[in-house]
Design an enzyme around this catalytic site. Structure first.
Site, PDB file in Angstrom:
ATOM      1  N   LYS A 194       5.385   4.246  -1.182  1.00 17.33           N
ATOM      2  CA  LYS A 194       6.446   3.903  -0.222  1.00 17.33           C
ATOM      3  C   LYS A 194       7.231   2.692  -0.720  1.00 17.33           C
ATOM      4  O   LYS A 194       8.459   2.655  -0.642  1.00 17.33           O
ATOM      5  CB  LYS A 194       5.832   3.632   1.159  1.00 17.33           C
ATOM      6  CG  LYS A 194       5.324   4.925   1.801  1.00 17.33           C
ATOM      7  CD  LYS A 194       4.485   4.707   3.040  1.00 17.33           C
ATOM      8  CE  LYS A 194       3.880   6.050   3.462  1.00 17.33           C
ATOM      9  NZ  LYS A 194       2.988   5.948   4.619  1.00 17.33           N
TER      10      LYS A 194
ATOM     11  N   GLN B 153       0.061   1.926   8.573  1.00 19.68           N
ATOM     12  CA  GLN B 153      -0.582   2.915   7.707  1.00 19.68           C
ATOM     13  C   GLN B 153      -1.937   3.312   8.303  1.00 19.68           C
ATOM     14  O   GLN B 153      -2.765   2.463   8.606  1.00 19.68           O
ATOM     15  CB  GLN B 153      -0.762   2.319   6.299  1.00 19.68           C
ATOM     16  CG  GLN B 153      -1.315   3.275   5.269  1.00 19.68           C
ATOM     17  CD  GLN B 153      -0.355   4.394   4.901  1.00 19.68           C
ATOM     18  OE1 GLN B 153       0.853   4.270   5.031  1.00 19.68           O
ATOM     19  NE2 GLN B 153      -0.888   5.509   4.443  1.00 19.68           N
TER      20      GLN B 153
ATOM     21  N   ASP C 189       7.370   6.460  12.611  1.00 24.49           N
ATOM     22  CA  ASP C 189       6.359   7.490  12.385  1.00 24.49           C
ATOM     23  C   ASP C 189       5.991   8.253  13.652  1.00 24.49           C
ATOM     24  O   ASP C 189       5.096   9.083  13.632  1.00 24.49           O
ATOM     25  CB  ASP C 189       5.092   6.828  11.823  1.00 24.49           C
ATOM     26  CG  ASP C 189       4.648   7.449  10.525  1.00 24.49           C
ATOM     27  OD1 ASP C 189       5.242   8.465  10.149  1.00 24.49           O
ATOM     28  OD2 ASP C 189       3.730   6.910   9.904  1.00 24.49           O
TER      29      ASP C 189
HETATM   30  N1  LIG Z   1       1.306   5.983   9.587  1.00 25.26           N
HETATM   31  C1  LIG Z   1       1.113   6.828   8.610  1.00 25.26           C
HETATM   32  N2  LIG Z   1       2.152   7.585   8.179  1.00 25.26           N
HETATM   33  C2  LIG Z   1       1.996   8.460   7.145  1.00 25.26           C
HETATM   34  O1  LIG Z   1       2.952   9.163   6.778  1.00 25.26           O
HETATM   35  C3  LIG Z   1       0.724   8.548   6.539  1.00 25.26           C
HETATM   36  C4  LIG Z   1      -0.312   7.753   7.036  1.00 25.26           C
HETATM   37  N3  LIG Z   1      -0.087   6.914   8.050  1.00 25.26           N
HETATM   38  N4  LIG Z   1      -1.555   7.851   6.502  1.00 25.26           N
HETATM   39  C5  LIG Z   1      -1.853   8.745   5.431  1.00 25.26           C
HETATM   40  C6  LIG Z   1      -0.882   9.908   5.344  1.00 25.26           C
HETATM   41  C7  LIG Z   1      -0.835  10.569   3.996  1.00 25.26           C
HETATM   42  N5  LIG Z   1       0.490  10.309   3.460  1.00 25.26           N
HETATM   43  C8  LIG Z   1       0.866  10.632   2.158  1.00 25.26           C
HETATM   44  C9  LIG Z   1       1.853   9.959   1.467  1.00 25.26           C
HETATM   45  C10 LIG Z   1       2.134  10.225   0.137  1.00 25.26           C
HETATM   46  C11 LIG Z   1       1.452  11.187  -0.559  1.00 25.26           C
HETATM   47  C12 LIG Z   1       1.754  11.443  -1.991  1.00 25.26           C
HETATM   48  O2  LIG Z   1       2.686  10.911  -2.546  1.00 25.26           O
HETATM   49  N6  LIG Z   1       0.944  12.252  -2.677  1.00 25.26           N
HETATM   50  C13 LIG Z   1       1.103  12.619  -4.076  1.00 25.26           C
HETATM   51  C14 LIG Z   1       0.104  11.999  -5.003  1.00 25.26           C
HETATM   52  C15 LIG Z   1      -0.678  10.866  -4.464  1.00 25.26           C
HETATM   53  C16 LIG Z   1      -1.838  10.466  -5.360  1.00 25.26           C
HETATM   54  O3  LIG Z   1      -1.688  10.433  -6.583  1.00 25.26           O
HETATM   55  O4  LIG Z   1      -2.897  10.198  -4.805  1.00 25.26           O
HETATM   56  C17 LIG Z   1       0.966  14.105  -4.229  1.00 25.26           C
HETATM   57  O5  LIG Z   1       0.418  14.773  -3.332  1.00 25.26           O
HETATM   58  O6  LIG Z   1       1.425  14.618  -5.239  1.00 25.26           O
HETATM   59  C18 LIG Z   1       0.479  11.892   0.118  1.00 25.26           C
HETATM   60  C19 LIG Z   1       0.196  11.632   1.458  1.00 25.26           C
HETATM   61  C20 LIG Z   1       1.194   9.631   4.380  1.00 25.26           C
HETATM   62  N7  LIG Z   1       0.475   9.403   5.487  1.00 25.26           N
END
Ligand SMILES: Nc1nc(=O)c2c([nH]1)NC[C@@H]1CN(c3ccc(C(=O)N[C@@H](CCC(=O)O)C(=O)O)cc3)C=[N+]21
Length: 302
Positions: free
Chosen positions: A50, A94, A117
């Site tokens: 982010k 988060q 969110d």
């Molecule tokens: N208040 C809140 N809002 C959220 O939006 C929120 C949260 N809490 N808690 C956790 C989840 C999960 N989440 C992700 C963000 C980026 C990837 C992302 O970029 N993933 C990459 C790779 C990540 C890696 O390398 O580990 C992928 O899937 O290719 C995934 C999942 C947002 N979340």
């Protein structure tokens, strides 16, 4: 005047008011505050993504990274300060939070207009009422809807099996799909899964349970969206909820992990931030232009 990549969408003042140059440069920059507690390895990764996107788009951001031991009172105090702070348009807590903190109470402290969110109960209720017409759609459900739209997947009268009923993903997503006139089955830890996957035209798995869905359960020609992410301990590897390689020969569409829903989730956060920023500055959001600007396609691989 400050430059800001996100300035490209046309900014029309809704009431055609005249503003000073100082006011103009203040409103040219959306501001995001991220509150992170503890060192959950996944949260560290997500928060860094982010922040990287903030930097790329010259979005003003503040990270509040608290130790696991922080008290409920201290977090609430921080949120109240951010609620008052003019440079901050969006506040993101988060998740998950450590178990001694009340997520509900903390979420409900976020000023409604800064809740990017959709965590605040009142915003969540509005979402259930208004569906996609709501001001804010939580980031992960928004990412799934974006995929359905860009893939031109019409869900009307389709059997959709959603696996997972979390407040941030499975539950709101199921409601949004219902409002698109899908026939939705929600599976969770207390239900069987296989029989509901077998009859599904579309499977959306948001369980976070490594390869929970076996490839052979999937109906030929079905479409699959994999929202789950599980980290393999001791490695940097992540896997989804679906047995990807076994599912691949059967499906007509599938999103991978990594490179699927996850990166899009982050893009959707910025879309929400842009929306609340426009709203708090009396600007008309031009979301189509923003879609071009954020160039989602460079982030995912399907
Ligand atoms: N208040 C809140 N809002 C959220 O939006 C929120 C949260 N809490 N808690 C956790 C989840 C999960 N989440 C992700 C963000 C980026 C990837 C992302 O970029 N993933 C990459 C790779 C990540 C890696 O390398 O580990 C992928 O899937 O290719 C995934 C999942 C947002 N979340």
């Amino acid at each position: 005047m400050e430059t800001c990549q996100l300035k490209k969408p046309s900014l029309e003042l809704s009431n055609q008011q005249i503003i000073t140059p100082q006011e103009h440069s203040a409103i040219m920059r959306p501001g995001l505050a991220i509150i992170q507690v503890g060192n959950n390895p996944s949260s560290l990764t997500y928060v860094s993504k982010k922040i990287a996107l903030c930097e790329k788009n010259q979005i003003y951001h503040e990270l509040y990274h608290f130790p696991e031991s922080i008290s409920q009172k201290e977090i609430i105090h921080q949120i109240r300060t951010l609620n008052q702070q003019g440079s901050i348009d969006g506040i993101l807590v988060q998740l998950p939070l450590p178990s001694h903190l009340s997520r509900l109470e903390i979420s409900n402290e976020i000023k409604l207009s800064k809740d990017v969110d959709c965590l605040h109960m009142a915003n969540f209720q509005n979402l259930l009422q208004n569906g996609e017409d709501n001001d804010i759609i939580p980031c992960t459900p928004a990412a799934v809807l974006h995929i359905l739209d860009t893939q031109e997947i019409d869900v009307r009268n389709q059997n959709i099996t959603v696996i997972g009923r979390s407040q941030l993903v499975g539950f709101p997503l199921s409601v949004l799909l219902l409002k698109r006139n899908a026939r939705v089955t929600i599976c969770h830890s207390e239900t069987t899964v296989q029989e509901h996957v077998e009859k599904a035209d579309i499977v959306i798995s948001c369980a976070g349970h490594k390869e929970l869905v076996k490839g052979e359960w999937i109906k030929n020609g079905a479409k699959v969206i994999d929202v789950g992410i599980t980290r393999i301990p001791g490695t940097n590897k992540i896997v989804g909820d679906i047995e990807f390689n076994k599912a691949l020969p059967r499906v007509s569409f599938i999103t991978p992990v990594p490179g699927g829903v996850g990166p899009l989730t982050v893009s959707m956060l910025f879309k929400n931030l842009y929306r609340v920023w426009c709203r708090s500055n009396g600007l008309k959001a031009n979301i189509d232009e923003l879609d071009d600007e954020l160039d989602y396609a460079q982030n995912y691989q399907f």
